[in-house]
Design a protein around this motif. Structure first.
Motif, PDB file in Angstrom:
ATOM      1  N   PHE B  83       0.815  -1.209   0.000  1.00  0.00           N
ATOM      2  CA  PHE B  83       0.000   0.000   0.000  1.00  0.00           C
ATOM      3  C   PHE B  83       0.854   1.266   0.000  1.00  0.00           C
ATOM      4  CE2 PHE B  83      -2.235  -3.430   2.134  1.00  0.00           C
ATOM      5  CZ  PHE B  83      -3.383  -3.518   1.354  1.00  0.00           C
ATOM      6  N   GLN B  84       0.248   2.337  -0.503  1.00  0.00           N
ATOM      7  CA  GLN B  84       0.972   3.611  -0.555  1.00  0.00           C
ATOM      8  C   GLN B  84       1.376   4.057   0.854  1.00  0.00           C
ATOM      9  OE1 GLN B  84      -1.217   6.839  -2.334  1.00  0.00           O
ATOM     10  NE2 GLN B  84       0.383   8.321  -1.919  1.00  0.00           N
ATOM     11  N   ARG B  85       0.390   4.053   1.743  1.00  0.00           N
ATOM     12  CA  ARG B  85       0.683   4.416   3.137  1.00  0.00           C
ATOM     13  C   ARG B  85       1.019   3.132   3.862  1.00  0.00           C
ATOM     14  NH1 ARG B  85      -3.961   6.735   6.991  1.00  0.00           N
ATOM     15  NH2 ARG B  85      -2.826   6.713   8.944  1.00  0.00           N
ATOM     16  N   PRO B  86       2.243   3.029   4.412  1.00  0.00           N
ATOM     17  CA  PRO B  86       2.624   1.748   5.004  1.00  0.00           C
ATOM     18  C   PRO B  86       1.682   1.339   6.142  1.00  0.00           C
ATOM     19  CG  PRO B  86       4.247   3.462   5.536  1.00  0.00           C
ATOM     20  CD  PRO B  86       3.298   4.048   4.550  1.00  0.00           C
ATOM     21  N   VAL B  87       1.270   0.073   6.107  1.00  0.00           N
ATOM     22  CA  VAL B  87       0.441  -0.482   7.186  1.00  0.00           C
ATOM     23  C   VAL B  87       1.231  -1.635   7.784  1.00  0.00           C
ATOM     24  CG1 VAL B  87      -1.811  -1.416   7.793  1.00  0.00           C
ATOM     25  CG2 VAL B  87      -1.570  -0.051   5.723  1.00  0.00           C
ATOM     26  N   VAL B  88       1.430  -1.611   9.097  1.00  0.00           N
ATOM     27  CA  VAL B  88       2.165  -2.693   9.751  1.00  0.00           C
ATOM     28  C   VAL B  88       1.379  -3.151  10.971  1.00  0.00           C
ATOM     29  CG1 VAL B  88       4.438  -1.913   8.978  1.00  0.00           C
ATOM     30  CG2 VAL B  88       3.539  -1.075  11.145  1.00  0.00           C
ATOM     31  N   PHE B  89       1.633  -4.373  11.398  1.00  0.00           N
ATOM     32  CA  PHE B  89       0.989  -4.885  12.610  1.00  0.00           C
ATOM     33  C   PHE B  89       1.735  -4.364  13.838  1.00  0.00           C
ATOM     34  CE2 PHE B  89       0.127  -8.431   9.520  1.00  0.00           C
ATOM     35  CZ  PHE B  89      -1.238  -8.224   9.439  1.00  0.00           C
ATOM     36  N   GLY B  90       1.001  -4.265  14.954  1.00  0.00           N
ATOM     37  CA  GLY B  90       1.603  -3.756  16.186  1.00  0.00           C
ATOM     38  C   GLY B  90       2.422  -4.809  16.907  1.00  0.00           C
ATOM     39  N   THR B  91       3.466  -5.272  16.265  1.00  0.00           N
ATOM     40  CA  THR B  91       4.347  -6.272  16.868  1.00  0.00           C
ATOM     41  C   THR B  91       5.759  -6.031  16.326  1.00  0.00           C
ATOM     42  OG1 THR B  91       4.719  -8.634  17.175  1.00  0.00           O
ATOM     43  CG2 THR B  91       3.766  -7.970  15.076  1.00  0.00           C
ATOM     44  N   THR B  92       6.629  -6.998  16.524  1.00  0.00           N
ATOM     45  CA  THR B  92       8.010  -6.787  16.085  1.00  0.00           C
ATOM     46  C   THR B  92       8.125  -6.817  14.559  1.00  0.00           C
ATOM     47  OG1 THR B  92       8.461  -9.146  16.129  1.00  0.00           O
ATOM     48  CG2 THR B  92       8.941  -7.917  18.149  1.00  0.00           C
ATOM     49  N   VAL B  93       9.225  -6.290  14.072  1.00  0.00           N
ATOM     50  CA  VAL B  93       9.513  -6.307  12.640  1.00  0.00           C
ATOM     51  C   VAL B  93       9.505  -7.757  12.141  1.00  0.00           C
ATOM     52  CG1 VAL B  93      11.367  -5.880  10.969  1.00  0.00           C
ATOM     53  CG2 VAL B  93      10.775  -4.133  12.675  1.00  0.00           C
TER      54      VAL B  93
END
Lengths: 220, 371
Positions: B83-93
């Motif tokens: 996605f254009q705007r990065p979406v990540v989960f609330g956990t470690t890389v």
């Protein structure tokens, strides 16, 4: 009973009543909040708006309504709930229920589409994507629990109207503070206030720590 | 052979039509550029291809078979979108990158090896234990790329892949894209920044207001962003010209006069003289009805030959010897009482003029406009 023993008893009662009320409200409110946050129906916005409005319900107004309902001539008078700890629990649970629903729903709505699409595009099925949204909503859920408990333990209206501030039965921290202040025992009132504030701070610190543990556990 | 085909796909968001009757195929292993201004429907198109959005009308085919509710999950397993705007989960890389692999049932030892490799590719290997949300925007963008790459999709969709990245990060993205060429992974890159786009495309599609207005094919060759820009040259004020450096500073860029038409010469900043291509972004051009006294080095007099309204904005085309498209607000349009035939001045700074070597991007060989 010494003053210290009385303070400990009132504090424990406050914790028990508000803790139980928060637990009941969260058990019903969080699933409903998640449902509203995940739902893609038209009625969702309206319902979420209603619960948001109910978050700011005046405690005395709710206390008055419950007083009428619980009083002997009221619809639930037969259960003789008025001026009992159970009435307090029910009253506080109803008071904080919209908080649990609203905060959970708002958090879930804000995250839902982005997290769901991320999970789906990375290969999750619909159930996995929903689980991802719920998992990411944990912060909001814990905030809902925190706000619910803080509101329950610090409210006065319901406790006075349906609890009656009966010594050894329904007297809690807020009603004690009000009583001692009217009696002129301002120092005792202040001491109880410090206890009340300490409870809220400690509860939120513990909750924050629990959130981190739960988050870690969910990713194992 | 086409992996995904869109047939007469239309997408409505309430009364807004985001895509209109789009026909498109994405072929195995190709690099397809989807170009167009903001709001032209690029992201919507990618979401349809990724199986994240159901078209209001039309059909999506996967390997020639219409995608149904039952086969949607299969499509998503093969197509991954960044996605254009990065979406990540609330956990470690690490957990973020591992997510897609775990959904595919890989063992934890395999997951660890592949996650490490993906993080190394995007330069985040030293941050695997960090919380993903504590990363900077650019790092989260790299992480998003690693999360997608690690799933080894058959088709990788990149929506504005260089957004949130600095020049170094953008280079890394294009290097990764280049490295995937020939591996069988198809790539679709959507971008509005035509001049910032450097990967060599096999095809370019230009979208405007939800319509595919033009398709360009390199026919066995490849074309870069500058070649692809020919598709949209009239909109972005791209002209061929001859640059003559002016004496002055000893280090570049140098002030230069660029003749873009017999009667039109503009001032620009360039690194070299000779044959060039120049571009003046429409949003960098000021429009006035009287001469403007300012530091801007270019002020050209002409007549309005077209006004095209797009909501609160309008594209005003001004003939000064060549046609310049300018972007103004509808409010300015009304205030200045600009309409076709109005005499106006177009004003822009020399530093707003982008100058490119005329040779760059013309190696696309035999290109055909299919609009």
């Amino acid at each position: 009973m010494t003053v210290e023993e009385e303070i400990v008893e009132i504090t424990l009662r406050s914790l028990a009543v508000s803790g139980l009320a928060t637990l009941l409200a969260a058990a019903a409110g969080i699933p409903l909040g998640l449902f509203l946050g995940l739902a893609r129906s038209r009625g969702r916005d309206m319902l979420t708006g209603v619960f948001r409005g109910l978050m700011s319900m005046p405690t005395v107004a709710l206390g008055l309504v419950l007083y009428v309902i619980f009083s002997r001539s009221g619809p639930l008078g037969v259960f003789r709930l008025l001026y009992t700890p159970l009435a307090l629990v029910i009253g506080q649970a109803l008071l904080v229920f919209p908080i649990g629903v609203s905060i959970t729903a708002e958090t879930c709505t804000a995250l839902s589409s982005r997290v769901r699409e991320l999970a789906l595009t990375l290969g999750a099925d619909e159930r996995g994507a929903t689980a991802a949204v719920v998992r990411e909503s944990l912060g909001g859920i814990m905030l809902a629990v925190s706000a619910s408990f803080s509101r329950a333990v610090s409210e006065l209206g319901v406790a006075l109207m349906v609890g009656g501030n009966l010594e050894g039965i329904t007297r809690v921290l807020t009603t004690s503070i009000a009583l001692e202040t009217t009696r002129g025992e301002v120092v005792l009132g202040l001491a109880l206030t410090v206890v009340l504030l300490s409870i809220m701070v400690v509860f939120n610190v513990v909750l924050r720590s629990a959130e981190q543990r739960i988050r870690w556990w969910l990713w194992q | 052979m086409a992996v995904i085909q869109l047939r007469s796909v239309t997408v409505h968001f309430g009364p807004t039509r985001a895509l209109s009757d789009v026909d498109l195929e994405v072929r195995r292993g190709e690099l397809l550029s989807v170009l167009g201004p903001n709001g032209s429907g690029k992201t919507t198109l990618l979401r349809v291809v990724a199986g994240l959005l159901q078209p209001s009308d039309g059909t999506v085919l996967l390997d020639g078979t219409p995608v149904s509710r039952d086969t949607l999950h299969g499509l998503r397993q093969r197509v991954t979108m960044v996605f254009q705007r990065p979406v990540v989960f609330g956990t470690t890389v690490f957990n973020n990158v591992a997510y897609g692999l775990r959904r595919r049932g890989l063992s934890e030892s395999e997951v660890a090896v592949q996650v490490e490799e993906a993080l190394r590719l995007v330069g985040l290997d030293s941050l695997s234990t960090r919380h993903a949300r504590s990363l900077s925007g650019g790092e989260q963008k790299r992480l998003s790329l690693a999360m997608a790459l690690v799933t080894q999709p058959e088709l990788l969709l990149l929506d504005e892949p260089t957004a949130y990245l600095d020049a170094e990060g953008a280079d890394m993205v294009w290097r990764l894209v280049e490295s995937l060429r020939g591996t069988g992974t198809g790539i679709v890159v959507a971008t509005h920044d035509l001049l910032g786009m450097t990967p060599l495309s096999d095809r370019a599609v230009f979208l405007r207001a939800g319509h595919v207005v033009s398709t360009r094919e390199a026919h066995g060759h490849v074309m870069d962003g500058l070649a692809a820009i020919d598709v949209v040259a009239p909109e972005r004020n791209v002209y061929h010209g001859h640059a003559r450096l002016l004496p002055g500073s000893s280090t570049g860029p140098y002030r230069a006069l660029v003749q873009i038409a017999p009667s039109v010469t503009i001032e620009a900043l360039a690194h070299h003289g000779g044959e060039v291509r120049v571009s003046v972004p429409p949003e960098d051009i000021a429009l006035s009805v009287t001469p403007v006294i300012s530091s801007a080095r270019n002020s050209l007099h002409g007549r309005v030959v077209g006004v095209e309204r797009h909501g609160d904005l309008a594209v005003v085309s001004v003939d000064v010897g060549v046609v310049f498209n300018t972007l103004v607000t509808a409010e300015s349009l009304a205030r200045l009482d600009i309409r076709e035939g109005t005499a106006v001045y177009v004003t822009f700074k020399a530093s707003s003029v982008r100058v490119y070597s005329a040779g760059a991007g013309t190696g696309g060989g035999d290109m055909h406009d299919q609009s």
